[in-house]
Design a protein around this motif. Sequence first.
Motif, PDB file in Angstrom:
ATOM      1  N   LEU A 122       0.888  -1.064   0.408  1.00 59.58           N
ATOM      2  CA  LEU A 122      -0.491  -0.092   0.074  1.00 59.58           C
ATOM      3  C   LEU A 122       0.629   1.521  -0.054  1.00 59.58           C
ATOM      4  O   LEU A 122       2.069   1.332   0.637  1.00 59.58           O
ATOM      5  CB  LEU A 122      -1.254  -0.206   1.553  1.00 59.58           C
ATOM      6  CG  LEU A 122      -1.993  -1.406   1.576  1.00 59.58           C
ATOM      7  CD1 LEU A 122      -2.487  -1.321   2.878  1.00 59.58           C
ATOM      8  CD2 LEU A 122      -3.210  -0.557   0.332  1.00 59.58           C
ATOM      9  N   THR A 123       0.245   1.886  -0.550  1.00 60.06           N
ATOM     10  CA  THR A 123       1.191   3.868  -0.854  1.00 60.06           C
ATOM     11  C   THR A 123       1.463   4.285   0.475  1.00 60.06           C
ATOM     12  O   THR A 123       2.783   4.670   1.287  1.00 60.06           O
ATOM     13  CB  THR A 123       0.610   4.491  -1.932  1.00 60.06           C
ATOM     14  OG1 THR A 123      -0.908   4.516  -1.907  1.00 60.06           O
ATOM     15  CG2 THR A 123       1.274   4.340  -3.056  1.00 60.06           C
ATOM     16  N   SER A 124       0.365   3.566   1.344  1.00 60.17           N
ATOM     17  CA  SER A 124       0.456   4.154   3.033  1.00 60.17           C
ATOM     18  C   SER A 124       1.313   3.477   4.096  1.00 60.17           C
ATOM     19  O   SER A 124       1.935   3.859   4.722  1.00 60.17           O
ATOM     20  CB  SER A 124      -0.821   4.355   3.523  1.00 60.17           C
ATOM     21  OG  SER A 124      -1.355   2.567   3.418  1.00 60.17           O
ATOM     22  N   VAL A 159      -0.666  -5.762 -11.384  1.00 59.04           N
ATOM     23  CA  VAL A 159      -0.861  -5.272  -9.988  1.00 59.04           C
ATOM     24  C   VAL A 159      -1.570  -4.112 -10.247  1.00 59.04           C
ATOM     25  O   VAL A 159      -1.597  -3.370 -11.181  1.00 59.04           O
ATOM     26  CB  VAL A 159       0.910  -5.072  -9.769  1.00 59.04           C
ATOM     27  CG1 VAL A 159       1.744  -6.619  -9.375  1.00 59.04           C
ATOM     28  CG2 VAL A 159       1.542  -4.269 -10.706  1.00 59.04           C
ATOM     29  N   VAL A 160      -1.397  -3.084  -9.159  1.00 61.83           N
ATOM     30  CA  VAL A 160      -1.855  -1.932  -8.645  1.00 61.83           C
ATOM     31  C   VAL A 160      -0.934  -1.271  -8.287  1.00 61.83           C
ATOM     32  O   VAL A 160       0.168  -2.242  -7.653  1.00 61.83           O
ATOM     33  CB  VAL A 160      -3.005  -1.524  -7.755  1.00 61.83           C
ATOM     34  CG1 VAL A 160      -3.378  -0.223  -7.552  1.00 61.83           C
ATOM     35  CG2 VAL A 160      -3.980  -3.086  -7.945  1.00 61.83           C
ATOM     36  N   CYS A 161      -0.054   0.022  -9.156  1.00 59.22           N
ATOM     37  CA  CYS A 161       1.165   0.553  -8.317  1.00 59.22           C
ATOM     38  C   CYS A 161       0.837   2.025  -9.157  1.00 59.22           C
ATOM     39  O   CYS A 161       0.330   2.557  -9.754  1.00 59.22           O
ATOM     40  CB  CYS A 161       2.015  -0.696  -9.415  1.00 59.22           C
ATOM     41  SG  CYS A 161       2.870  -0.689 -11.267  1.00 59.22           S
ATOM     42  N   ASP A 190      -3.782  14.308  -0.950  1.00 56.50           N
ATOM     43  CA  ASP A 190      -3.278  13.588   0.035  1.00 56.50           C
ATOM     44  C   ASP A 190      -2.549  12.490  -0.630  1.00 56.50           C
ATOM     45  O   ASP A 190      -1.482  12.312  -0.122  1.00 56.50           O
ATOM     46  CB  ASP A 190      -3.721  12.672   0.858  1.00 56.50           C
ATOM     47  CG  ASP A 190      -4.678  12.528   0.336  1.00 56.50           C
ATOM     48  OD1 ASP A 190      -5.045  12.127  -0.973  1.00 56.50           O
ATOM     49  OD2 ASP A 190      -5.755  10.990   0.980  1.00 56.50           O
ATOM     50  N   GLN A 191      -2.201  13.151  -1.714  1.00 59.70           N
ATOM     51  CA  GLN A 191      -1.119  11.769  -2.627  1.00 59.70           C
ATOM     52  C   GLN A 191       0.481  12.249  -3.044  1.00 59.70           C
ATOM     53  O   GLN A 191       0.705  13.486  -2.913  1.00 59.70           O
ATOM     54  CB  GLN A 191      -1.238  12.203  -4.835  1.00 59.70           C
ATOM     55  CG  GLN A 191      -3.098  10.893  -4.642  1.00 59.70           C
ATOM     56  CD  GLN A 191      -2.862   9.526  -4.652  1.00 59.70           C
ATOM     57  OE1 GLN A 191      -1.712   8.424  -4.044  1.00 59.70           O
ATOM     58  NE2 GLN A 191      -4.580   9.457  -4.799  1.00 59.70           N
ATOM     59  N   LYS A 192       1.416  11.604  -2.917  1.00 65.49           N
ATOM     60  CA  LYS A 192       2.986  11.615  -2.095  1.00 65.49           C
ATOM     61  C   LYS A 192       3.485  11.708  -3.961  1.00 65.49           C
ATOM     62  O   LYS A 192       4.263  12.812  -4.136  1.00 65.49           O
ATOM     63  CB  LYS A 192       2.889  11.025  -1.404  1.00 65.49           C
ATOM     64  CG  LYS A 192       2.819  11.320  -0.485  1.00 65.49           C
ATOM     65  CD  LYS A 192       4.054  11.183   0.728  1.00 65.49           C
ATOM     66  CE  LYS A 192       3.434  12.071   2.381  1.00 65.49           C
ATOM     67  NZ  LYS A 192       2.180  10.153   2.540  1.00 65.49           N
TER      68      LYS A 192
HETATM   69  O1  C5P Z   1      -8.962  11.396  -5.981  1.00 64.85           O
HETATM   70  P1  C5P Z   1      -8.043  10.194  -5.770  1.00 64.85           P
HETATM   71  O2  C5P Z   1      -6.884  10.172  -7.904  1.00 64.85           O
HETATM   72  O3  C5P Z   1      -6.567  10.511  -5.064  1.00 64.85           O
HETATM   73  O4  C5P Z   1      -8.464   8.759  -6.252  1.00 64.85           O
HETATM   74  C1  C5P Z   1      -7.125   7.536  -6.054  1.00 64.85           C
HETATM   75  C2  C5P Z   1      -7.742   6.289  -6.330  1.00 64.85           C
HETATM   76  O5  C5P Z   1      -7.062   5.628  -5.465  1.00 64.85           O
HETATM   77  C3  C5P Z   1      -8.236   6.222  -4.690  1.00 64.85           C
HETATM   78  O6  C5P Z   1      -9.744   5.524  -4.864  1.00 64.85           O
HETATM   79  C4  C5P Z   1      -7.743   5.435  -3.585  1.00 64.85           C
HETATM   80  O7  C5P Z   1      -7.841   4.818  -2.995  1.00 64.85           O
HETATM   81  C5  C5P Z   1      -6.947   4.621  -4.912  1.00 64.85           C
HETATM   82  N1  C5P Z   1      -5.046   4.127  -4.820  1.00 64.85           N
HETATM   83  C6  C5P Z   1      -4.813   4.704  -4.122  1.00 64.85           C
HETATM   84  N2  C5P Z   1      -3.399   4.415  -4.245  1.00 64.85           N
HETATM   85  C7  C5P Z   1      -3.043   3.777  -3.588  1.00 64.85           C
HETATM   86  C8  C5P Z   1      -3.942   2.377  -4.525  1.00 64.85           C
HETATM   87  C9  C5P Z   1      -5.453   2.730  -4.287  1.00 64.85           C
HETATM   88  O8  C5P Z   1      -4.829   6.386  -3.779  1.00 64.85           O
HETATM   89  N3  C5P Z   1      -1.825   2.934  -3.807  1.00 64.85           N
END
Ligand code: C5P
Length: 233
Positions: A122-124, A159-161, A190-192
């Motif tokens: 996860l990105t978190s 993958v999700v990445c 909040d995206q980095k």
């Molecule tokens: O609003 P925004 O474009 O930032 O939304 C991105 C979407 O992608 C949200 O649903 C978020 O939960 C999801 N997501 C993400 N980063 C990840 C996995 C999923 O932003 N690594």
Amino acid sequence: MGKDVIIACDFSSAEKVYSFLDKFGEKRPFLKIGMELFYKEGSQMVKELKNRGHKIFLDLKLHDIPNTVRKAMFNIGAMDVDITNVHAAGGIRMMQEARLGLAEGAESKGYQPAQLIAVTQLTSTDQEMLETELLIKEPIADVVKKYAENAKKAGLDGVVCSPLEASIMRLLDLISVTPGIRLLGDSVNDQKRVSTPEGAKNMGSTYIVVGRSITAADNPLEAYERCVAEFCD
Ligand code: C5P
């Protein structure tokens, strides 16, 4: 299925999704439905959106014992979604069982199985959390690559990445579904690590997931069309 823009439907109810989609006229964009909405509205909403002609990425990130994941995936397969996902942290066997359950569920209704992708980290999660909480000492980039290789071994599609990792996934012959997308001039929120749709295209993403750049735009249809023009054309 080829390159496409997937709109993240981060709304609190089906009603809000439908009124958002009213702005798109006859257009039927690919939609991402996550946990918040799914746990409220369930398969009924997925069915309704499929009936309207939308493709669906059901983002539920399954992670449990292989047998439970297989059975849950059977039900997801029977919903005729187009993309769905698991956590690669569940291991190769869990991912293999997920693949089987998804195919069995789709077959039970005569549908094509969805593309199955894995969340690597996860990105978190950052390096410090990886080391101090999960006791994983390797660099996070190596962990992401290893989990992607595991997904490949299990027969998953991708993958999700981050778009920044899309080129590594191409080398592994995996599709990449990449969030963290912003149109030029939009707030990063909040995206980095963000990229424009054009940047993601150049880095080799297969699908981009766009939330607030479209859902919070003054004109969502125009924002969506800009994303499509930059990413798909
Ligand atoms: O609003 P925004 O474009 O930032 O939304 C991105 C979407 O992608 C949200 O649903 C978020 O939960 C999801 N997501 C993400 N980063 C990840 C996995 C999923 O932003 N690594």
